[in-house]
Design an enzyme around this catalytic site. Structure first.
Site, PDB file in Angstrom:
ATOM      1  N   ASN A 173      27.216   2.516 -34.853  1.00  0.00           N
ATOM      2  CA  ASN A 173      26.109   1.797 -35.482  1.00  0.00           C
ATOM      3  C   ASN A 173      24.902   2.670 -35.802  1.00  0.00           C
ATOM      4  O   ASN A 173      23.940   2.190 -36.396  1.00  0.00           O
ATOM      5  CB  ASN A 173      25.660   0.646 -34.567  1.00  0.00           C
ATOM      6  CG  ASN A 173      25.210   1.129 -33.195  1.00  0.00           C
ATOM      7  OD1 ASN A 173      25.679   2.146 -32.703  1.00  0.00           O
ATOM      8  ND2 ASN A 173      24.308   0.399 -32.579  1.00  0.00           N
ATOM      9  N   ASN A 194       0.805  -1.222   0.000  1.00  0.00           N
ATOM     10  CA  ASN A 194       0.000   0.000   0.000  1.00  0.00           C
ATOM     11  C   ASN A 194       0.834   1.266   0.000  1.00  0.00           C
ATOM     12  O   ASN A 194       0.299   2.364   0.107  1.00  0.00           O
ATOM     13  CB  ASN A 194      -0.921   0.004   1.233  1.00  0.00           C
ATOM     14  CG  ASN A 194      -1.968  -1.091   1.151  1.00  0.00           C
ATOM     15  OD1 ASN A 194      -2.906  -1.009   0.372  1.00  0.00           O
ATOM     16  ND2 ASN A 194      -1.789  -2.142   1.941  1.00  0.00           N
ATOM     17  N   ALA A 237      41.089  -1.615 -26.225  1.00  0.00           N
ATOM     18  CA  ALA A 237      40.447  -0.599 -25.385  1.00  0.00           C
ATOM     19  C   ALA A 237      39.986   0.576 -26.234  1.00  0.00           C
ATOM     20  O   ALA A 237      40.681   1.011 -27.147  1.00  0.00           O
ATOM     21  CB  ALA A 237      41.418  -0.125 -24.309  1.00  0.00           C
ATOM     22  N   HIS A 249      38.288  -4.135 -22.091  1.00  0.00           N
ATOM     23  CA  HIS A 249      37.978  -2.907 -21.371  1.00  0.00           C
ATOM     24  C   HIS A 249      37.548  -1.773 -22.307  1.00  0.00           C
ATOM     25  O   HIS A 249      38.017  -1.661 -23.428  1.00  0.00           O
ATOM     26  CB  HIS A 249      39.177  -2.421 -20.539  1.00  0.00           C
ATOM     27  CG  HIS A 249      40.504  -2.857 -21.068  1.00  0.00           C
ATOM     28  ND1 HIS A 249      41.397  -3.602 -20.353  1.00  0.00           N
ATOM     29  CD2 HIS A 249      41.074  -2.696 -22.282  1.00  0.00           C
ATOM     30  CE1 HIS A 249      42.467  -3.858 -21.074  1.00  0.00           C
ATOM     31  NE2 HIS A 249      42.295  -3.316 -22.248  1.00  0.00           N
ATOM     32  N   ARG A 282      45.618   6.797 -40.037  1.00  0.00           N
ATOM     33  CA  ARG A 282      46.143   7.794 -39.104  1.00  0.00           C
ATOM     34  C   ARG A 282      46.696   8.995 -39.865  1.00  0.00           C
ATOM     35  O   ARG A 282      47.257   8.851 -40.960  1.00  0.00           O
ATOM     36  CB  ARG A 282      47.276   7.220 -38.263  1.00  0.00           C
ATOM     37  CG  ARG A 282      46.912   6.020 -37.411  1.00  0.00           C
ATOM     38  CD  ARG A 282      48.186   5.509 -36.744  1.00  0.00           C
ATOM     39  NE  ARG A 282      47.952   4.266 -36.042  1.00  0.00           N
ATOM     40  CZ  ARG A 282      48.906   3.404 -35.726  1.00  0.00           C
ATOM     41  NH1 ARG A 282      50.157   3.644 -36.121  1.00  0.00           N
ATOM     42  NH2 ARG A 282      48.631   2.307 -35.058  1.00  0.00           N
TER      43      ARG A 282
END
Length: 338
Positions: A267, A129, A261, A244, A321
């Site tokens: 996505n 309640n 990592a 990680h 890169r």
């Protein structure tokens, strides 16, 4: 479970423990009518016969009995014939002009029906309640779930800190560390779930998850190691290491692949979700962004810090890169000192 009878409880009642009902005789058909009362609210030896338990909230009663009755609904169980016989006889001849189902006890008593009082554990019929009641009911239900799982062989560390929902299934040898949350229809098979991990509607088989990992719905993880601060969403992983700090969403990743990592499967473009497919024995370097839709075939190395926007063929090295630039003596020129 009670083919010839029924149990009537207050509408605020939490989930009833049927096994307890069976054990205390409610469903065995020995009696015509039962009055269900809480052990924790007992005043001592009953000073009132059953007819005294028929109450109107506005009738003067001894304070202890009044508090007990007003805080806990009487609950009934018995043969259906009792209801069929006495429900039509109920009336609203009381201060509030209301019909009280508990008047059936008085009617049954006057008609020499067999009546039995059963004292039950409050936690097995507890009403909700308030938010505090809800939290207490959840704690009771959680304890039942975890006690059953541990009796069936699941190892839990500090189980009072673990939250597991009713439809979660454990198979084989499983271990769950403290602070974990496992929800929905998750299936955990022969796996080790480390501290503070969250799993929702996912299947985990022969894997190690966490600590502090999040496995979101529609994920299927097999023979894999998912480490701290890795989030997996709607993905299939088989024999994958993601140690990680990674996000793997809407992806298929095959055996022998290592996710470094800071790897992200990009996505979502703001309108639609797209899939990333990664083959076998792929090494994905740290801080790589895989911009879906994209396919990485078997035996590929992706250099750290790359942004991958095109499919990568089998056996390749992929790099994207900016070439490193070195300006000698710049520190001293900038600060004007050496």
């Amino acid at each position: 479970h009670c083919p010839d009878g029924c149990i009537i409880i207050a509408e605020d009642g939490a989930k009833i423990n049927y096994d307890y009902c069976k054990g205390c005789g409610i469903c065995n058909g020995e009696c015509k009518l039962y009055v269900i009362d809480f052990q924790s609210m007992m005043i001592g030896p009953r000073a009132y016969d059953l007819s005294a338990l028929i109450f109107d909230p506005y009738i003067m009663l001894p304070q202890k009995l009044r508090e007990r009755l007003l805080n806990y609904y009487l609950q009934l169980s018995g043969k259906k014939e009792i209801l069929e016989e006495f429900l039509p006889l109920l009336n609203n001849d009381n201060a509030q002009k209301e019909y009280y189902l508990t008047d059936i006890i008085d009617l049954a008593n006057k008609n020499n029906k067999t009546i039995k009082a059963i004292e039950v554990k409050e936690e097995d019929f507890k009403g909700v309640n308030s938010k505090l009641d809800l939290a207490n009911a959840e704690r009771i239900h959680q304890n039942r779930i975890k006690e059953t799982l541990m009796k069936n062989g699941v190892i839990m560390h500090l189980p009072e800190t673990i939250y597991i929902e009713n439809d979660v299934e454990f198979i084989g040898e499983c271990e769950v560390e403290s602070g974990c949350v496992i929800k929905g229809k998750s299936i955990i098979k022969n796996s080790y779930i480390k501290a503070n991990s969250i799993i929702e509607d996912a299947t985990i088989s022969d894997s190690e998850i966490g600590p502090m990992a999040r496995i979101r719905p529609q994920s299927d993880i097999k023979n894999s190691k998912i480490g701290n601060f890795v989030e997996v969403k709607k993905s299939t992983l088989n024999d994958v290491k993601a140690g990680h700090l990674a996000y793997l969403g809407d992806s298929e990743i095959e055996s022998g692949t290592n996710i470094g990592a800071g790897v992200i499967t990009c996505n979502y473009d703001g309108k639609n979700k797209y899939k990333t497919k990664i083959g076998k024995n792929v090494f994905v370097g740290s801080d790589t962004q895989l911009v879906a839709p994209v396919i990485v075939e078997d035996d590929v190395i992706i250099g750290a810090g790359s942004t991958i926007t095109k499919d990568i063929p089998k056996g390749s090295l992929a790099l994207s890169r900016t070439p490193q630039k070195i300006v000698k003596e710049f520190f001293y020129k900038f600060f004007g000192r050496k």
